[in-house]
Design an enzyme around this catalytic site. Sequence first.
Site, PDB file in Angstrom:
ATOM      1  N   GLU A  17     -15.351  -5.080   6.667  1.00 23.58           N
ATOM      2  CA  GLU A  17     -14.459  -5.203   5.520  1.00 23.58           C
ATOM      3  C   GLU A  17     -14.422  -6.652   5.035  1.00 23.58           C
ATOM      4  O   GLU A  17     -14.724  -7.581   5.781  1.00 23.58           O
ATOM      5  CB  GLU A  17     -13.039  -4.755   5.938  1.00 23.58           C
ATOM      6  CG  GLU A  17     -12.054  -4.685   4.786  1.00 23.58           C
ATOM      7  CD  GLU A  17     -10.792  -3.872   5.130  1.00 23.58           C
ATOM      8  OE1 GLU A  17     -10.565  -3.596   6.324  1.00 23.58           O
ATOM      9  OE2 GLU A  17     -10.056  -3.503   4.189  1.00 23.58           O
ATOM     10  N   HIS A  52     -12.163  -2.759  10.304  1.00 21.63           N
ATOM     11  CA  HIS A  52     -11.025  -3.196   9.489  1.00 21.63           C
ATOM     12  C   HIS A  52     -10.798  -4.703   9.665  1.00 21.63           C
ATOM     13  O   HIS A  52     -11.140  -5.262  10.690  1.00 21.63           O
ATOM     14  CB  HIS A  52      -9.776  -2.442   9.958  1.00 21.63           C
ATOM     15  CG  HIS A  52      -8.488  -3.075   9.534  1.00 21.63           C
ATOM     16  ND1 HIS A  52      -7.831  -4.022  10.296  1.00 21.63           N
ATOM     17  CD2 HIS A  52      -7.727  -2.908   8.428  1.00 21.63           C
ATOM     18  CE1 HIS A  52      -6.722  -4.385   9.672  1.00 21.63           C
ATOM     19  NE2 HIS A  52      -6.634  -3.727   8.538  1.00 21.63           N
ATOM     20  N   ASN A  68       0.870  -1.181   0.000  1.00 23.94           N
ATOM     21  CA  ASN A  68       0.000   0.000   0.000  1.00 23.94           C
ATOM     22  C   ASN A  68       0.908   1.232   0.000  1.00 23.94           C
ATOM     23  O   ASN A  68       2.091   1.137  -0.329  1.00 23.94           O
ATOM     24  CB  ASN A  68      -0.989  -0.046   1.179  1.00 23.94           C
ATOM     25  CG  ASN A  68      -0.319   0.059   2.542  1.00 23.94           C
ATOM     26  OD1 ASN A  68       0.717   0.692   2.696  1.00 23.94           O
ATOM     27  ND2 ASN A  68      -0.924  -0.551   3.538  1.00 23.94           N
ATOM     28  N   LYS A 108      -6.479   1.259  -2.998  1.00 20.84           N
ATOM     29  CA  LYS A 108      -5.393   1.987  -2.357  1.00 20.84           C
ATOM     30  C   LYS A 108      -5.047   3.238  -3.159  1.00 20.84           C
ATOM     31  O   LYS A 108      -5.052   3.208  -4.395  1.00 20.84           O
ATOM     32  CB  LYS A 108      -4.165   1.087  -2.256  1.00 20.84           C
ATOM     33  CG  LYS A 108      -4.394  -0.161  -1.409  1.00 20.84           C
ATOM     34  CD  LYS A 108      -4.786   0.186   0.009  1.00 20.84           C
ATOM     35  CE  LYS A 108      -4.938  -1.055   0.875  1.00 20.84           C
ATOM     36  NZ  LYS A 108      -5.422  -0.704   2.238  1.00 20.84           N
TER      37      LYS A 108
END
Lengths: 388, 388
Positions: A338, A319, A19, A180
């Site tokens: 998520e 998350h 990321n 991302k």
Amino acid sequence: MKIIDIREADLPITSPGANAVVDFAGLKTSAVAVVSDCLRGGRPLVGYGFGSIGRWSEGGLLRERFIPRIMAAKPEELLDAAGIVDPMKCAVMAMRNEKPGGHGGRAVALGALDMALWDLVAKLADQPLYRVLADRFNEGRTDPDVAVYAAGGYYNGGAQGLRDEIAGYLDLGYREVKMKVGAVPLAEDMARIEVALAALDHDGGRLAVDANGRFTLEEALAFGHAIAPLGLRWYEEPGDPLDYRLMAVLSESYPGALATGENLFSHQDARNLLRYGGMRADRDILQFDAGLSYGLPDYLRTLAVMDGMGWSRRRLHPHGGHQMSLHIAAGLGLGGNESYPGVFRPLGGFADASRIENGRAILPDAPGIGLELKGPLWRWLRGTFETE
Amino acid sequence: MKIIDIREADLPITSPGANAVVDFAGLKTSAVAVVSDCLRGGRPLVGYGFGSIGRWSEGGLLRERFIPRIMAAKPEELLDAAGIVDPMKCAVMAMRNEKPGGHGGRAVALGALDMALWDLVAKLADQPLYRVLADRFNEGRTDPDVAVYAAGGYYNGGAQGLRDEIAGYLDLGYREVKMKVGAVPLAEDMARIEVALAALDHDGGRLAVDANGRFTLEEALAFGHAIAPLGLRWYEEPGDPLDYRLMAVLSESYPGALATGENLFSHQDARNLLRYGGMRADRDILQFDAGLSYGLPDYLRTLAVMDGMGWSRRRLHPHGGHQMSLHIAAGLGLGGNESYPGVFRPLGGFADASRIENGRAILPDAPGIGLELKGPLWRWLRGTFETE
């Protein structure tokens, strides 16, 4: 009943690449097996858990501090009034003689241990975990399904790779996708975002973007100005997770939903975000992850903080994309969860047979968390811990 | 030059008993030896460090993440332009692929590693560390001595024990003493404080009190009201270290100095304390400890945050009572340093021969940090790491 053994091991996870700040090559997390003396079909009943995705394994802490403290405790220090193992009491014993503050790796290690304890508790009750959680902490109310979004969109595929990835998520039943941003110049990210929006432009598909804490305040504002006209689902973790002022300033100019919280590992940190981060209870998204923050005992404190400050639990989309949070979402009435359908194997995704319909996950009815329903993960757990 | 090995081991520390929240029985920390290929007297030059006092050892993190990352780095990723090991660059390599936020155990582990690297750097320069730090980061300015206070006053001695302990500190040359509070009812603590004040009532002796984060806001206010007339040196860590609002509210009514910061493990957390904690730059004390917060590289960021917000470095009196902070204090112009003359052996206290005069410590001129000048610690390091 009695806990007769707690085992831990490093669980290797496939990497999605990088990321904006971290390359996940060689990623591992800690897996835990809590072995009880209760028998089912002649075999000891075992609870399984693992550390939430994105942080490194914490086996040292489990071996040197937390497992020995639990194993040294007296039965009444670990069991509830009915004689069943009580994860809330186990958390107190595990945290004995730990100083306050410094909520980091130990919160991840205890997230893994707590997951295994709840798996065991729900298996003992012969119920899926979300039902147990609803009965204990939510007046029995459960959600029949949970809103989920597909998290992916890393930097390794190019435009066609991104298109194909998103098409795959839509085929699986997802309607919301996260990608991302922040690792390349703004114009380049904007081009990627246009590709993703085009790929999502039917069936109500929506796009969220995640900068993984990379931006300075100036960069976060510039990025926000650039994406504001696009009406994205949310704009996630623009700056350092502890820079509450950055969030507060950004919230004054960015009209859409902001999201953050995965890197806050305690209810004290979560409270500071709500006190100082300028987060807006009518639109913003909180992503605290029980798997990174001491497990459910501290997560319930975070929910109490939110209740006390006028925040609906529906603003929570944890998350981590793991089944523990999926059960918490269904059992405690969160807004969603998520999902990593394509990355972080064998942890990404939920039960092999679980369906996503119109962006919502239907939970399996198997007892416990249901890690047994994820073939590759289950084979690894069973083989590593020699529990079956 | 080259780092040829980095070793770590658990270092057992004697316990002072319990403070208001933690019993230190069985306390250990991580010790680190960085072995170079530079020879002195035919033997490899070695830097030594250890995790700051009060948190548990973090050997798992050192073995599994930080030492392998350093050992896998290329020489130019670890050395400065002169070819000498650069702790700032080592910190970057050690933290590769660590996510932001979650500043806990890893900050302690890296504090130990950083201490060993600076010890090595100063030994290579054949200078005491405070001189190296002053030359690099403080325009060469050093303090000839450092204000220190004796931290002790645990709950295990009764009134006569407390009197004797304080008399011992005064005999050693200390003028300021800190005692623990918060573990017993207010009236009982007030009686203990009166005993301590009476024992200190000559030669300008002053008393600080430390609640170790135990109090709720209401309890912190009540305790503050009770001690306000006593004019204590400071009132330390009344509430949870992350409860900045508690500090801000307390600072509105408590007229004397407040102190906190030992349980904030990053410059981001330190910045939040200064942004939100209502701390007063004309009187309050900041106790950030490099040994718990990634070592000097992040500590320098904290100093930059303080500079930018109008805080003098003289407000800093680091937690931990270790020689690394003593060198930082002398080399970077801090206000003082904690000292544990009687507890946490073999780490408590400074060099065996170091004198405390009128409450100030004179630093030894030996190269490095000078852990070789603490007999029992040095024997343990030398024997454990087999470096001599």
